[in-house]
Design a protein around this motif. Structure first.
Motif, PDB file in Angstrom:
ATOM      1  N   LYS A  43       0.834  -1.207   0.000  1.00 44.21           N
ATOM      2  CA  LYS A  43       0.000   0.000   0.000  1.00 44.21           C
ATOM      3  C   LYS A  43       0.864   1.252   0.000  1.00 44.21           C
ATOM      4  N   ASN A  44       1.915   1.269   0.842  1.00 40.57           N
ATOM      5  CA  ASN A  44       2.827   2.412   0.867  1.00 40.57           C
ATOM      6  C   ASN A  44       3.469   2.620  -0.496  1.00 40.57           C
ATOM      7  N   ALA A  45       3.930   1.518  -1.111  1.00 41.02           N
ATOM      8  CA  ALA A  45       4.572   1.607  -2.426  1.00 41.02           C
ATOM      9  C   ALA A  45       3.590   2.110  -3.470  1.00 41.02           C
ATOM     10  N   GLY A  46       2.338   1.657  -3.381  1.00 47.56           N
ATOM     11  CA  GLY A  46       1.321   2.128  -4.315  1.00 47.56           C
ATOM     12  C   GLY A  46       1.077   3.624  -4.185  1.00 47.56           C
ATOM     13  N   ASP A  47       1.072   4.106  -2.947  1.00 45.51           N
ATOM     14  CA  ASP A  47       0.905   5.547  -2.715  1.00 45.51           C
ATOM     15  C   ASP A  47       2.070   6.322  -3.340  1.00 45.51           C
ATOM     16  N   LEU A  48       3.293   5.789  -3.207  1.00 41.53           N
ATOM     17  CA  LEU A  48       4.461   6.455  -3.780  1.00 41.53           C
ATOM     18  C   LEU A  48       4.401   6.448  -5.308  1.00 41.53           C
ATOM     19  N   GLU A  49       4.043   5.309  -5.868  1.00 38.05           N
ATOM     20  CA  GLU A  49       4.001   5.198  -7.330  1.00 38.05           C
ATOM     21  C   GLU A  49       2.938   6.103  -7.927  1.00 38.05           C
ATOM     22  N   SER A  50       1.853   6.329  -7.179  1.00 40.84           N
ATOM     23  CA  SER A  50       0.814   7.241  -7.664  1.00 40.84           C
ATOM     24  C   SER A  50       1.304   8.680  -7.726  1.00 40.84           C
ATOM     25  N   LYS A  51       2.405   8.949  -7.039  1.00 38.08           N
ATOM     26  CA  LYS A  51       3.006  10.290  -7.047  1.00 38.08           C
ATOM     27  C   LYS A  51       4.238  10.345  -7.952  1.00 38.08           C
ATOM     28  N   GLY A  52       4.406   9.320  -8.794  1.00 42.66           N
ATOM     29  CA  GLY A  52       5.485   9.327  -9.773  1.00 42.66           C
ATOM     30  C   GLY A  52       6.811   8.811  -9.258  1.00 42.66           C
ATOM     31  N   ILE A  53       6.809   8.133  -8.116  1.00 45.42           N
ATOM     32  CA  ILE A  53       8.042   7.601  -7.542  1.00 45.42           C
ATOM     33  C   ILE A  53       8.185   6.133  -7.939  1.00 45.42           C
ATOM     34  N   ARG A  54       9.290   5.790  -8.571  1.00 41.53           N
ATOM     35  CA  ARG A  54       9.537   4.398  -8.957  1.00 41.53           C
ATOM     36  C   ARG A  54      10.047   3.626  -7.749  1.00 41.53           C
ATOM     37  N   VAL A  55       9.416   2.493  -7.456  1.00 41.54           N
ATOM     38  CA  VAL A  55       9.825   1.642  -6.345  1.00 41.54           C
ATOM     39  C   VAL A  55      10.300   0.309  -6.904  1.00 41.54           C
ATOM     40  N   ILE A  56      11.569   0.002  -6.698  1.00 41.58           N
ATOM     41  CA  ILE A  56      12.179  -1.233  -7.187  1.00 41.58           C
ATOM     42  C   ILE A  56      12.113  -2.293  -6.098  1.00 41.58           C
ATOM     43  N   LYS A  57      11.618  -3.472  -6.427  1.00 41.73           N
ATOM     44  CA  LYS A  57      11.587  -4.572  -5.471  1.00 41.73           C
ATOM     45  C   LYS A  57      12.901  -5.341  -5.591  1.00 41.73           C
ATOM     46  N   HIS A  58      13.763  -5.158  -4.613  1.00 43.65           N
ATOM     47  CA  HIS A  58      15.079  -5.800  -4.657  1.00 43.65           C
ATOM     48  C   HIS A  58      15.674  -5.821  -3.256  1.00 43.65           C
ATOM     49  N   ASP A  59      16.428  -6.876  -2.965  1.00 43.08           N
ATOM     50  CA  ASP A  59      17.072  -7.043  -1.666  1.00 43.08           C
ATOM     51  C   ASP A  59      18.513  -6.569  -1.757  1.00 43.08           C
ATOM     52  N   LEU A  60      18.886  -5.599  -0.926  1.00 42.26           N
ATOM     53  CA  LEU A  60      20.256  -5.097  -0.923  1.00 42.26           C
ATOM     54  C   LEU A  60      21.265  -6.187  -0.584  1.00 42.26           C
TER      55      LEU A  60
END
Length: 314
Positions: A44-61
């Motif tokens: 949900k947090n990532a969806g909120d960010l993406e709706s504001k034009g922020i790319r969220v990459i799913k990856h483990d450091l």
């Protein structure tokens, strides 16, 4: 300018990514969406960010090289990702990998970024130990694997600054609360128990613990204070928190007043590794970063309760 935010789908990271994007920065988020707590909340947090034009990459450091995932030149790195808190279900290996090894991998990436202005490590008051009341140059005595590995990661970052490989600083955050707080954290649990008539697990002696509870919005303002002050911040450590102290019992009383509900408790033995008192000494951050937290404890808990009622993902 391009900003990389690790742990972007988490509590504090998502707030920071949202805020700095609103200031005109291009934000790239990265998060491993671990199962430490509900993925639904992070999604949900990532969806909120993406709706504001922020790319969220799913990856483990912890997986090492991720240069191929990020093609942009990065100007700032804000490192929020890590294994959080003090939990019996978290192993030493998970703290080591997610707090230390992940930081090392991120530093390796940072060293490839020729336009990087500042690497900002987000640390914790837990590095001080049972009594987190000290200034930044005083002795650290962590009493939990969490605190030990966060301190080690902090020193790893600062060692790169001391070696003149990059500019870096570390911010030690104090008892952050507010909307999007993790479900295992104190106030989300208290609000949930009050509203949904659940029993709260109360550890012996914890009601008298003293904390510099700091609203997430004030924390974000403190972190933003490093922007444009790279030379001042390089090699430095800053405490970011509230000077006002409150007991856990005060928090319980406020939640009960806001919700109009009495909270029931399951009484448990003392939890090892708990801090007894945190009191943020923010003289340095106030002087050099212009940091000035303003949100009262009651105001912050009102905002968190309102968010919980509207957004909670079970």
């Amino acid at each position: 300018m391009n900003v990389l935010v690790t742990g972007a789908a988490g509590f504090i990271g998502s707030h920071f990514a949202e805020k700095i994007a609103s200031l005109g920065f291009k934000v790239i988020g990265i998060d491993n969406f671990s199962e430490y707590y509900s993925r639904d909340l992070k999604e949900k947090n990532a969806g909120d960010l993406e709706s504001k034009g922020i790319r969220v990459i799913k990856h483990d450091l912890c997986d090492g090289d991720f240069n191929n995932l990020i093609k942009e030149d990065i100007h700032y790195i804000f490192h929020f990702a890590g294994q959080p808190g003090i939990s019996a279900k978290s192993t030493f290996e998970s703290y080591l990998e997610n707090n230390f090894i992940a930081t090392q991998n991120l530093l390796n990436f940072a060293l490839t970024q020729k336009k990087l202005k500042l690497f900002v490590n987000l640390s914790t008051s837990s590095v001080y130990g049972k009594f987190a009341t000290l200034a930044e140059d005083e002795e650290t005595k962590p009493v939990s694997d969490y605190g030990v590995t966060k301190l080690a990661a902090e020193q790893l970052v600062l060692s790169r600054s001391r070696s003149n490989l990059l500019k870096a600083c570390s911010l030690r955050l104090f008892s952050v609360y507010g909307p999007r707080e993790r479900p295992d954290k104190l106030f989300t649990k208290l609000i949930d128990c009050a509203i949904n008539d659940k029993n709260f697990p109360l550890f012996e002696g914890s009601t008298s613990h003293i904390r510099s509870f700091t609203f997430v919005g004030d924390i974000i303002d403190g972190i933003l204070g490093v922007i444009g002050k790279e030379d001042i911040c390089d090699g430095q450590i800053f405490n970011i928190g509230s000077e006002n102290e409150h007991t856990t019992q005060e928090g319980i009383d406020i939640i009960e007043k806001i919700t109009g509900k009495k909270i029931k408790f399951d009484h448990l033995p003392k939890r090892p590794g708990d801090q007894l008192r945190t009191s943020a000494n923010i003289d340095k951050a106030r002087r050099l970063l212009g940091y000035d937290p303003k949100t009262t404890f009651y105001e912050g808990l009102e905002k968190q309760t309102e968010w919980f009622r509207k957004n909670w993902v079970k």
